[in-house]
Scaffold this active site. Sequence first.
Site, PDB file in Angstrom:
ATOM      1  N   GLY A   8     -54.900  18.945 -61.579  1.00 13.24           N
ATOM      2  CA  GLY A   8     -54.985  20.104 -62.472  1.00 13.24           C
ATOM      3  C   GLY A   8     -54.975  19.645 -63.923  1.00 13.24           C
ATOM      4  O   GLY A   8     -54.734  18.468 -64.220  1.00 13.24           O
TER       5      GLY A   8
ATOM      6  N   LYS B 232     -48.716  15.326 -48.543  1.00 15.79           N
ATOM      7  CA  LYS B 232     -47.346  15.692 -48.924  1.00 15.79           C
ATOM      8  C   LYS B 232     -47.295  17.001 -49.719  1.00 15.79           C
ATOM      9  O   LYS B 232     -46.365  17.788 -49.566  1.00 15.79           O
ATOM     10  CB  LYS B 232     -46.700  14.562 -49.731  1.00 15.79           C
ATOM     11  CG  LYS B 232     -46.334  13.361 -48.861  1.00 15.79           C
ATOM     12  CD  LYS B 232     -45.866  12.169 -49.676  1.00 15.79           C
ATOM     13  CE  LYS B 232     -44.514  12.384 -50.290  1.00 15.79           C
ATOM     14  NZ  LYS B 232     -44.079  11.185 -51.060  1.00 15.79           N
TER      15      LYS B 232
ATOM     16  N   GLY C 144     -39.033  27.282 -48.656  1.00 14.13           N
ATOM     17  CA  GLY C 144     -37.570  27.314 -48.820  1.00 14.13           C
ATOM     18  C   GLY C 144     -37.172  28.172 -50.014  1.00 14.13           C
ATOM     19  O   GLY C 144     -36.230  28.970 -49.949  1.00 14.13           O
TER      20      GLY C 144
ATOM     21  N   LYS D 101     -37.628  31.755 -49.059  1.00 17.67           N
ATOM     22  CA  LYS D 101     -36.560  32.220 -48.160  1.00 17.67           C
ATOM     23  C   LYS D 101     -35.285  32.503 -48.957  1.00 17.67           C
ATOM     24  O   LYS D 101     -34.635  33.526 -48.768  1.00 17.67           O
ATOM     25  CB  LYS D 101     -36.306  31.152 -47.092  1.00 17.67           C
ATOM     26  CG  LYS D 101     -35.251  31.510 -46.097  1.00 17.67           C
ATOM     27  CD  LYS D 101     -35.298  30.563 -44.902  1.00 17.67           C
ATOM     28  CE  LYS D 101     -34.077  30.703 -44.035  1.00 17.67           C
ATOM     29  NZ  LYS D 101     -33.039  29.721 -44.389  1.00 17.67           N
TER      30      LYS D 101
ATOM     31  N   ALA E  52     -52.306  29.300 -49.829  1.00 18.41           N
ATOM     32  CA  ALA E  52     -53.736  28.987 -49.959  1.00 18.41           C
ATOM     33  C   ALA E  52     -54.096  28.043 -48.827  1.00 18.41           C
ATOM     34  O   ALA E  52     -53.752  26.862 -48.844  1.00 18.41           O
ATOM     35  CB  ALA E  52     -54.013  28.321 -51.309  1.00 18.41           C
TER      36      ALA E  52
ATOM     37  N   TYR F  84     -57.040  16.624 -45.676  1.00 19.25           N
ATOM     38  CA  TYR F  84     -56.955  17.999 -46.176  1.00 19.25           C
ATOM     39  C   TYR F  84     -56.820  18.989 -45.014  1.00 19.25           C
ATOM     40  O   TYR F  84     -55.943  19.855 -45.029  1.00 19.25           O
ATOM     41  CB  TYR F  84     -58.213  18.285 -46.988  1.00 19.25           C
ATOM     42  CG  TYR F  84     -58.177  19.567 -47.775  1.00 19.25           C
ATOM     43  CD1 TYR F  84     -57.255  19.757 -48.809  1.00 19.25           C
ATOM     44  CD2 TYR F  84     -59.080  20.593 -47.499  1.00 19.25           C
ATOM     45  CE1 TYR F  84     -57.235  20.931 -49.541  1.00 19.25           C
ATOM     46  CE2 TYR F  84     -59.065  21.772 -48.236  1.00 19.25           C
ATOM     47  CZ  TYR F  84     -58.139  21.940 -49.252  1.00 19.25           C
ATOM     48  OH  TYR F  84     -58.130  23.109 -49.973  1.00 19.25           O
TER      49      TYR F  84
ATOM     50  N   LYS G 275     -53.486  21.345 -44.179  1.00 20.62           N
ATOM     51  CA  LYS G 275     -53.510  22.817 -44.241  1.00 20.62           C
ATOM     52  C   LYS G 275     -53.174  23.423 -42.876  1.00 20.62           C
ATOM     53  O   LYS G 275     -52.522  24.469 -42.805  1.00 20.62           O
ATOM     54  CB  LYS G 275     -54.884  23.302 -44.712  1.00 20.62           C
ATOM     55  CG  LYS G 275     -55.195  22.989 -46.183  1.00 20.62           C
ATOM     56  CD  LYS G 275     -54.304  23.758 -47.147  1.00 20.62           C
ATOM     57  CE  LYS G 275     -54.731  23.590 -48.596  1.00 20.62           C
ATOM     58  NZ  LYS G 275     -53.775  24.178 -49.553  1.00 20.62           N
TER      59      LYS G 275
ATOM     60  N   TYR H 192     -41.936  30.267 -40.418  1.00 23.34           N
ATOM     61  CA  TYR H 192     -40.991  30.965 -41.316  1.00 23.34           C
ATOM     62  C   TYR H 192     -41.092  32.479 -41.115  1.00 23.34           C
ATOM     63  O   TYR H 192     -40.097  33.186 -41.211  1.00 23.34           O
ATOM     64  CB  TYR H 192     -41.259  30.606 -42.788  1.00 23.34           C
ATOM     65  CG  TYR H 192     -40.397  29.449 -43.259  1.00 23.34           C
ATOM     66  CD1 TYR H 192     -40.607  28.160 -42.789  1.00 23.34           C
ATOM     67  CD2 TYR H 192     -39.366  29.653 -44.172  1.00 23.34           C
ATOM     68  CE1 TYR H 192     -39.810  27.104 -43.196  1.00 23.34           C
ATOM     69  CE2 TYR H 192     -38.569  28.599 -44.590  1.00 23.34           C
ATOM     70  CZ  TYR H 192     -38.792  27.336 -44.106  1.00 23.34           C
ATOM     71  OH  TYR H 192     -37.994  26.295 -44.516  1.00 23.34           O
TER      72      TYR H 192
ATOM     73  N   ARG I   4     -68.079  18.157 -56.268  1.00 18.95           N
ATOM     74  CA  ARG I   4     -68.575  19.211 -55.387  1.00 18.95           C
ATOM     75  C   ARG I   4     -69.999  19.586 -55.755  1.00 18.95           C
ATOM     76  O   ARG I   4     -70.492  19.302 -56.848  1.00 18.95           O
ATOM     77  CB  ARG I   4     -67.649  20.394 -55.419  1.00 18.95           C
ATOM     78  CG  ARG I   4     -66.408  20.005 -54.643  1.00 18.95           C
ATOM     79  CD  ARG I   4     -65.745  21.190 -54.126  1.00 18.95           C
ATOM     80  NE  ARG I   4     -64.598  21.423 -54.947  1.00 18.95           N
ATOM     81  CZ  ARG I   4     -63.532  22.054 -54.492  1.00 18.95           C
ATOM     82  NH1 ARG I   4     -63.477  22.486 -53.266  1.00 18.95           N
ATOM     83  NH2 ARG I   4     -62.511  22.241 -55.271  1.00 18.95           N
TER      84      ARG I   4
HETATM   85  N1  UDP Z   1     -73.242  17.711 -51.368  1.00 20.57           N
HETATM   86  C1  UDP Z   1     -74.487  17.170 -51.682  1.00 20.57           C
HETATM   87  N2  UDP Z   1     -74.620  16.466 -52.842  1.00 20.57           N
HETATM   88  C2  UDP Z   1     -73.596  16.286 -53.723  1.00 20.57           C
HETATM   89  C3  UDP Z   1     -72.339  16.859 -53.416  1.00 20.57           C
HETATM   90  C4  UDP Z   1     -72.190  17.558 -52.214  1.00 20.57           C
HETATM   91  O1  UDP Z   1     -75.452  17.316 -50.921  1.00 20.57           O
HETATM   92  O2  UDP Z   1     -73.816  15.632 -54.763  1.00 20.57           O
HETATM   93  C5  UDP Z   1     -73.110  18.424 -50.088  1.00 20.57           C
HETATM   94  C6  UDP Z   1     -71.930  17.950 -49.227  1.00 20.57           C
HETATM   95  O3  UDP Z   1     -72.293  16.805 -48.457  1.00 20.57           O
HETATM   96  C7  UDP Z   1     -71.692  19.180 -48.388  1.00 20.57           C
HETATM   97  C8  UDP Z   1     -72.044  20.342 -49.339  1.00 20.57           C
HETATM   98  O4  UDP Z   1     -72.834  19.767 -50.372  1.00 20.57           O
HETATM   99  O5  UDP Z   1     -72.577  19.213 -47.294  1.00 20.57           O
HETATM  100  C9  UDP Z   1     -70.831  20.989 -49.970  1.00 20.57           C
HETATM  101  O6  UDP Z   1     -70.032  19.960 -50.482  1.00 20.57           O
HETATM  102  P1  UDP Z   1     -68.753  20.240 -51.391  1.00 20.57           P
HETATM  103  O7  UDP Z   1     -68.106  18.920 -51.657  1.00 20.57           O
HETATM  104  O8  UDP Z   1     -69.157  21.063 -52.555  1.00 20.57           O
HETATM  105  O9  UDP Z   1     -67.802  21.151 -50.511  1.00 20.57           O
HETATM  106  P2  UDP Z   1     -67.267  21.048 -48.994  1.00 20.57           P
HETATM  107  O10 UDP Z   1     -68.029  19.988 -48.237  1.00 20.57           O
HETATM  108  O11 UDP Z   1     -65.825  20.737 -49.122  1.00 20.57           O
HETATM  109  O12 UDP Z   1     -67.565  22.397 -48.473  1.00 20.57           O
END
Ligand code: UDP
Length: 312
Positions: free
Chosen positions: A37, A92, A103, A106, A115, A146, A150, A160, A187
């Site tokens: 963040g 973690k 906790g 609670k 989330a 991940y 989750k 809980y 992403r």
């Molecule tokens: N992706 C892609 N080129 C990039 C980044 C991501 O083709 O430069 C593809 C990735 O392989 C996946 C989709 O886009 O199939 C979404 O990826 P992102 O990391 O955005 O989210 P997530 O996979 O966690 O849904």
Amino acid sequence: MKKIVITGAAGFIGSNLTDRLINEGFFVYGIDNLITGSLDNLSHLSSDNNFDFINHDVTKHIDIKDKIDYIFHFASPASPIDYLKYPIQTLKANAIGGHNALGLAKKNNAKFILASTSEVYGDPLVHPQKESYYGNVNPIGPRSIYDEAKRFIESMTISYHVYHKLRVSIVRIFNTYGPRMKINDGRVLPTFIKQAVNNEDITVNGDGTQTRSFCYIDDLIDAILQLMNSEYSYPINIGNDDEVTINEIAGLLISILKSQSKIIYTQLPEDDPLKRKPDLSLAKKILNWNPKISKEEGFKLLVEYYKKNNLI
Ligand code: UDP
């Protein structure tokens, strides 16, 4: 005045949620250790009397003296490059950090909102994904960091609820985008937007036929606010059910940005889900909620944000 704790308040979703809850008249304690963040996301709140930032790692005991009414556990690296950079911290932040947040809930008899993620479905064999689907997750693959984190904290949250009678909500968040999404988080939307604006090659992983369904942040936040006052305790999918291929995303962004970029194809990462689309019937029934912002509108808002902040 009702008081709220948001873990992960300096993140993309956490900071948008913080803004909205302050606007709705709540006092917010925002907790973040700032590994993924950024305080830039909260700088406009530095002199707000209804906000207090606490730089803290949620895997350590969370100590807040005030009486708390709601706890939102949103702390976790979330983009694949972030959680692969911080694998143990991600596990973690969810497992131990989530337990600490439960906790605290609670102790205060507060409502707890988790989330969670569409990643609990892994590379799904059922399409679209309903909440009743158990998923198809490789428990030791790269994405398990991940996904399994989750899945564990969903189970802990339900425990809980069942054993301690804690009021809980679990939101399974599908791909979400909008202002404050990091330009370099790897992403697909920020990456393609940056490449398209600079007329660089657009890097489609695999053959680009894999699908995702993209939800604008304001739609997600609307749903979370409704969920916070709902008595429904089991997971609910929130996202947009407008499913698109990654090739279509590349084409749409090239057209919106009037880009000269060419598409190049690179290797599909291991366990990258081939299809993803939420079944939203439960959200519609329980929350009477529907996403409103189309990808065409939303992508333009994201581009405007990056331009305004000189990020592209
Ligand atoms: N992706 C892609 N080129 C990039 C980044 C991501 O083709 O430069 C593809 C990735 O392989 C996946 C989709 O886009 O199939 C979404 O990826 P992102 O990391 O955005 O989210 P997530 O996979 O966690 O849904």
